[in-house]
Write a protein that holds these residues in place. Sequence first.
Motif, PDB file in Angstrom:
ATOM      1  N   UNK A  60      -4.433 -32.063  20.898  1.00 41.30           N
ATOM      2  CA  UNK A  60      -4.363 -33.231  20.058  1.00 41.30           C
ATOM      3  C   UNK A  60      -2.864 -33.522  19.931  1.00 41.30           C
ATOM      4  N   UNK A  61      -2.355 -34.787  19.837  1.00 36.22           N
ATOM      5  CA  UNK A  61      -1.322 -35.361  19.379  1.00 36.22           C
ATOM      6  C   UNK A  61      -1.025 -37.034  19.239  1.00 36.22           C
ATOM      7  N   UNK A  62      -0.112 -37.345  19.102  1.00 34.53           N
ATOM      8  CA  UNK A  62       0.138 -38.686  18.940  1.00 34.53           C
ATOM      9  C   UNK A  62       0.433 -39.416  20.210  1.00 34.53           C
ATOM     10  N   UNK A  63      -0.028 -40.695  20.362  1.00 35.21           N
ATOM     11  CA  UNK A  63      -0.056 -41.388  21.860  1.00 35.21           C
ATOM     12  C   UNK A  63       1.441 -41.651  21.819  1.00 35.21           C
ATOM     13  N   UNK A  64       2.114 -42.300  21.100  1.00 32.00           N
ATOM     14  CA  UNK A  64       3.572 -42.673  21.111  1.00 32.00           C
ATOM     15  C   UNK A  64       4.518 -41.891  20.916  1.00 32.00           C
ATOM     16  N   UNK A  65       4.631 -41.025  21.734  1.00 26.38           N
ATOM     17  CA  UNK A  65       5.447 -39.694  21.645  1.00 26.38           C
ATOM     18  C   UNK A  65       6.823 -39.936  21.665  1.00 26.38           C
ATOM     19  N   UNK A  66       7.188 -41.120  22.557  1.00 30.57           N
ATOM     20  CA  UNK A  66       8.539 -41.622  22.684  1.00 30.57           C
ATOM     21  C   UNK A  66       9.137 -42.102  21.503  1.00 30.57           C
ATOM     22  N   UNK A  67       8.103 -42.929  20.945  1.00 31.01           N
ATOM     23  CA  UNK A  67       8.953 -43.566  19.683  1.00 31.01           C
ATOM     24  C   UNK A  67       9.070 -42.583  18.673  1.00 31.01           C
ATOM     25  N   UNK A  68       8.236 -41.530  18.378  1.00 35.22           N
ATOM     26  CA  UNK A  68       8.487 -40.347  17.363  1.00 35.22           C
ATOM     27  C   UNK A  68      10.026 -39.678  17.911  1.00 35.22           C
ATOM     28  N   UNK A 128       1.927 -34.790  10.073  1.00 36.72           N
ATOM     29  CA  UNK A 128       1.260 -35.153  11.168  1.00 36.72           C
ATOM     30  C   UNK A 128       0.931 -33.842  12.250  1.00 36.72           C
ATOM     31  N   UNK A 129       1.736 -33.129  12.289  1.00 36.81           N
ATOM     32  CA  UNK A 129       1.224 -31.571  12.958  1.00 36.81           C
ATOM     33  C   UNK A 129       0.278 -31.026  12.545  1.00 36.81           C
ATOM     34  N   UNK A 130       0.325 -30.599  10.858  1.00 37.00           N
ATOM     35  CA  UNK A 130      -0.747 -30.210  10.311  1.00 37.00           C
ATOM     36  C   UNK A 130      -2.052 -30.919  10.388  1.00 37.00           C
ATOM     37  N   UNK A 131      -2.077 -32.010  10.396  1.00 34.37           N
ATOM     38  CA  UNK A 131      -3.410 -33.088  10.421  1.00 34.37           C
ATOM     39  C   UNK A 131      -3.857 -33.011  11.739  1.00 34.37           C
ATOM     40  N   UNK A 132      -3.006 -32.752  12.873  1.00 33.21           N
ATOM     41  CA  UNK A 132      -3.551 -32.719  14.177  1.00 33.21           C
ATOM     42  C   UNK A 132      -4.139 -31.176  14.244  1.00 33.21           C
ATOM     43  N   UNK A 133      -3.524 -30.173  13.490  1.00 34.15           N
ATOM     44  CA  UNK A 133      -4.134 -29.029  13.852  1.00 34.15           C
ATOM     45  C   UNK A 133      -5.706 -29.132  13.029  1.00 34.15           C
ATOM     46  N   UNK A 134      -5.586 -29.570  11.945  1.00 33.79           N
ATOM     47  CA  UNK A 134      -7.009 -29.612  11.115  1.00 33.79           C
ATOM     48  C   UNK A 134      -8.143 -30.463  12.105  1.00 33.79           C
ATOM     49  N   UNK A 135      -7.669 -31.646  12.806  1.00 38.61           N
ATOM     50  CA  UNK A 135      -8.463 -32.344  13.662  1.00 38.61           C
ATOM     51  C   UNK A 135      -8.939 -31.662  14.748  1.00 38.61           C
ATOM     52  N   UNK A 136      -8.090 -30.789  15.555  1.00 38.93           N
ATOM     53  CA  UNK A 136      -8.700 -29.886  16.677  1.00 38.93           C
ATOM     54  C   UNK A 136      -9.407 -28.806  16.105  1.00 38.93           C
ATOM     55  N   UNK A 137      -9.088 -28.333  15.132  1.00 39.44           N
ATOM     56  CA  UNK A 137      -9.785 -27.293  14.528  1.00 39.44           C
ATOM     57  C   UNK A 137     -11.551 -27.909  14.463  1.00 39.44           C
ATOM     58  N   UNK A 138     -11.801 -29.010  13.559  1.00 36.40           N
ATOM     59  CA  UNK A 138     -12.877 -29.713  13.447  1.00 36.40           C
ATOM     60  C   UNK A 138     -13.458 -30.176  14.798  1.00 36.40           C
ATOM     61  N   UNK A 139     -12.813 -30.580  15.596  1.00 36.60           N
ATOM     62  CA  UNK A 139     -13.191 -31.051  16.999  1.00 36.60           C
ATOM     63  C   UNK A 139     -13.955 -29.843  17.897  1.00 36.60           C
TER      64      UNK A 139
END
Length: 735
Positions: free
Chosen positions: A247-255, A40-51
């Motif tokens: 960037x990150x996940x919305x449901x942080x408390x669940x994680x 999840x963290x690696x995907x977020x880093x790639x997405x932020x870079x693309x954004x």
Amino acid sequence: MNRTWMHKMIWSYLPIFCLLFSFLFFVFFQTLVQQNNRNTKESSEVFVNQLLQSVDISLRSLDNMLIRDFVSNKLLSDFFQERGKDNVYLNYQIVNQMQLMKQAMPMIDSYYLVRYKDGIVFNGNTKSMDQFADIDFIRSQQRAKATYISTWSAFRTYGEFESQKPKDVISLVHNVSFSSSKDGMIVVNISLASLRMMMREMYEPGQSFVQLYDNEGQPLFKQDGGAGKRKVLASQTSRYTGWTAESGITNGRTGELISSLSSVWLVLGLLSFVAGGASIVYVTRKNYKPIADLVFRIQDQFGTGKPTLGRLAVDEFTFIETAINNFAEQTELFRKEARETAARKQKSLFRELLLTAGEQTEWLEPSLLPPHDRLRVFVLEIDHPEQMFNQYKLRDQSLFKFVVSSASHELFTAQPDVQVWLEWTSPLQMTGILFMNGAAEDTAAETAAHITDWVSRHLAFSVTIGLGETEEAGAGAAGESHKQAQKALSYKATLGHNRVIGGPDTAMQQTEKATNKHLQAIHLLIRQLRLHEEAWQESCDHFFAGMRACRLTKSEIAELCRYFAAHMDVQLSEASKEYYEYWVNETAPSLRQIIEEFDTLEELQRLCAGTLARFAAQMERLHGSRQHHQLLQEIRSYIGLHYANPELSLEFLGDKFGLNAKYISQLFKEEFGENFLDYLTQLRIMAAKKQLLEHPDSIQEVGERVGYVSAATFRRVFRKVEGLSPVDYRKRNAM
């Protein structure tokens, strides 16, 4: 047959099996959760870079369009050189040009142009700057430091008209100057609503979130009540705008809840493991007695005559001792093989790390490396190995290498949170990778200087260290820093030995103009050697001083010297046969060997100067033995004094010195390796170049002063020799 014992064993070990199975299940689930978090963290880093790339490309496209279609347009200079409000046609053209830009870039909300000299603001309508609604922003840009590249403002509000509700925008500001100070600026406002819409199309708000902060920390998206449930997984800052995207996940408390539960499950698994181990010990001890009784019975049957201790221990312990000895020997063998395998693996990993991201063939597991968030590579090379280091035996050389690597390891690891990997990557080079973590200070340059000083004081040789730049941890980072270290070390020939060479030492770049100066120095040196001029030694020193001033690498120095040798070969092939034979058989081989084997620029200069001095002396002896040597020297001196005479020619010289013109031409070619006309042309053009730069006279006057009656002839000859006209030469070298 009653199988009570078998049933007893089954029911004894079944709880242990269940406990171990539960433990393995918990471990598997924990590993799965951790892997999911990493993905999840690696995907977020790639997405932020693309954004960030998407936002940068959109904004940079607007910046480039503004410069290409508007700033470079004549309309801009006309507007900022205009005074007053009455040029309706010019205003109309500007409005049309900006409308075309708005059609090409729908993100543009509004624009205006500010002219400082008369305080005019034009946004389709012409207003006084003091009455304009955005006057505060204009004043802030006037007070800012002058820069003539486009800049982006922070998020702000802007209302084009007083009756209009202000909008959230970002502004592209481009200062305009046609004189020594700022004449005005162009402001293009981008709608933040369009930017938000573009970003929302790139992610799913229900599952993840994105936030963009400007240089002042203002967020693009409004914070809502659910912001506390968000968990930031990736953050990156744009080099172009300086904005930061998260960037990150919305449901942080669940994680977090899942991670907490996974930790609880891991603890339960460990407790299950401990309980299973205790059960095994208990059951084993309880069930061992029947096995011991069986051993006693076997010993009673087959061990007659053997000594016993309590009817059991002697033979059994002997067997165990033998088994342990065999096991210890095997273990030591396995450990030795494991150490050798680990050394080979680390060496392979070390070499793989030194490759850049595009060259790496294997994925490097981060757990195999020391913990770090930055790294830096240095390359240590032994100086003058043929003079000192290579004189020792291989065993002594290995000892010296061990001493150098041990001292380097001790000095670099003296600082907390710094680890170093060292490897002798060649017989004379040791490469080191510094792994820095957390708040560790980057003192690599100071430590490297301590190493060079320590080696020179305690060992019989010196070392030079090339230092790469500090890189953020990531794929290819060590390879990039290693390339920089190798490049820095290549400047050792120019900068000298027993020192540390880093990025600032090699900052000077070789320009085309500097290269031309090196080539001109080579041609002048060849010409003076060919013409037996005593000033060749000064030209030789000037040539090496130029290379030293430009901080050329060893390969660049060698390439220029090879060019000198090759061009000298060509020039002397047209001279007298005995001159050329001496060059080919004696001087050229020695010179080429020096070029291939030199270590420093000072060494190369000393050896080349000595070789050329011997060549010049031999040339002088050969000249003195020739029949017309003195006469030709007088003719050349006469040409040097009277080159500006338009009547100067072979026939003129024949009448002057009482020889046939063709015979003078033949003797001149054999003596100096150059025909009369080329020599005269070179003298005249050299004098013309000097006068073009020192005197403001016309081209015709300069031509007449160096011997060309016709200005057209002067221009044609000058262009043929220099590759450009006299006017262009004066302009280029006057800048």
